[in-house]
Design a protein around this motif. Structure first.
Motif, PDB file in Angstrom:
ATOM      1  N   THR A 123     -49.091 -89.734  49.269  1.00 23.37           N
ATOM      2  CA  THR A 123     -49.205 -88.971  48.025  1.00 23.37           C
ATOM      3  C   THR A 123     -47.938 -89.151  47.205  1.00 23.37           C
ATOM      4  O   THR A 123     -46.821 -89.229  47.744  1.00 23.37           O
ATOM      5  N   THR A 161     -39.508 -82.671  56.052  1.00 24.22           N
ATOM      6  CA  THR A 161     -40.708 -81.857  55.924  1.00 24.22           C
ATOM      7  C   THR A 161     -41.625 -82.096  57.113  1.00 24.22           C
ATOM      8  O   THR A 161     -41.714 -83.208  57.633  1.00 24.22           O
ATOM      9  N   TYR A 212     -48.155 -84.997  53.902  1.00 24.36           N
ATOM     10  CA  TYR A 212     -48.642 -85.282  52.553  1.00 24.36           C
ATOM     11  C   TYR A 212     -47.905 -84.543  51.442  1.00 24.36           C
ATOM     12  O   TYR A 212     -48.148 -84.795  50.267  1.00 24.36           O
ATOM     13  N   LYS A 213     -46.984 -83.676  51.792  1.00 22.46           N
ATOM     14  CA  LYS A 213     -46.337 -82.862  50.768  1.00 22.46           C
ATOM     15  C   LYS A 213     -45.240 -83.641  50.052  1.00 22.46           C
ATOM     16  O   LYS A 213     -44.493 -84.392  50.678  1.00 22.46           O
ATOM     17  N   TYR A 214     -45.155 -83.430  48.732  1.00 26.83           N
ATOM     18  CA  TYR A 214     -44.058 -83.987  47.954  1.00 26.83           C
ATOM     19  C   TYR A 214     -43.331 -82.839  47.274  1.00 26.83           C
ATOM     20  O   TYR A 214     -43.844 -81.717  47.218  1.00 26.83           O
ATOM     21  N   SER A 262     -44.517 -88.390  49.385  1.00 27.16           N
ATOM     22  CA  SER A 262     -44.547 -87.687  50.657  1.00 27.16           C
ATOM     23  C   SER A 262     -43.924 -88.555  51.749  1.00 27.16           C
ATOM     24  O   SER A 262     -43.655 -89.742  51.534  1.00 27.16           O
ATOM     25  N   SER A 274     -44.803 -81.721  56.767  1.00 23.76           N
ATOM     26  CA  SER A 274     -46.098 -82.109  56.192  1.00 23.76           C
ATOM     27  C   SER A 274     -46.121 -83.599  55.894  1.00 23.76           C
ATOM     28  O   SER A 274     -45.227 -84.126  55.240  1.00 23.76           O
ATOM     29  N   ALA A 288     -39.598 -86.529  52.988  1.00 23.54           N
ATOM     30  CA  ALA A 288     -40.148 -86.799  51.673  1.00 23.54           C
ATOM     31  C   ALA A 288     -38.992 -87.258  50.785  1.00 23.54           C
ATOM     32  O   ALA A 288     -37.847 -86.825  50.970  1.00 23.54           O
TER      33      ALA A 288
END
Length: 127
Positions: A57, A101, A105-107, A52, A103, A33
């Motif tokens: 995202t 990360t 989609y995580k930011y 992300s 994930s 990210a």
């Protein structure tokens, strides 16, 4: 080793635009990210924008929402910050940052979550 190299800073008049670039090397770009932060003289470093690892995202500080756009190009291992309608209060050194990360989609908007930082690029906005 991991390197983040920012470019695209400069001097513009209020209302103008700049596009910052951050070229990443030494890492698997799709696993990271990315974020942009800035620091003005006499102030603490503050969050600007994040994306992300997938780019699906994004998240922005309220102060830049609607004016700045973060994006990433996986083919070029580069993250961008398009800055429009610049204001004198946007003047700062801009830094890009990366964090691995799991994930898609995580930011991240907390600077402490980032592992790697660039050297920064100066943005000057005159009124």
């Amino acid at each position: 080793q991991v390197q983040l190299v920012e470019s695209g800073g400069g001097s513009v008049q209020a209302g103008g635009s700049l596009r910052l670039s951050c070229a990443a090397s030494g890492l698997t770009f799709s696993s990271y990210a990315m974020g942009w932060f800035r620091q003005a003289p006499g102030k603490e470093r503050e969050f600007v924008a994040a994306t992300s690892r997938s780019g699906d995202t994004t998240y922005y500080a309220d102060s830049v929402k609607g004016r700045f756009t973060i994006s990433r190009d996986s083919a070029k291992n580069t993250v961008y910050l398009q800055m429009n309608s610049l204001k004198p209060e946007d003047m700062a050194i801009y830094y890009c940052a990366a964090t691995v990360t799991g994930s898609r989609y995580k930011y991240f908007y907390n600077s402490r979550d980032y592992n790697y930082w660039g050297q920064g690029t100066q943005v000057t906005v005159s009124s």
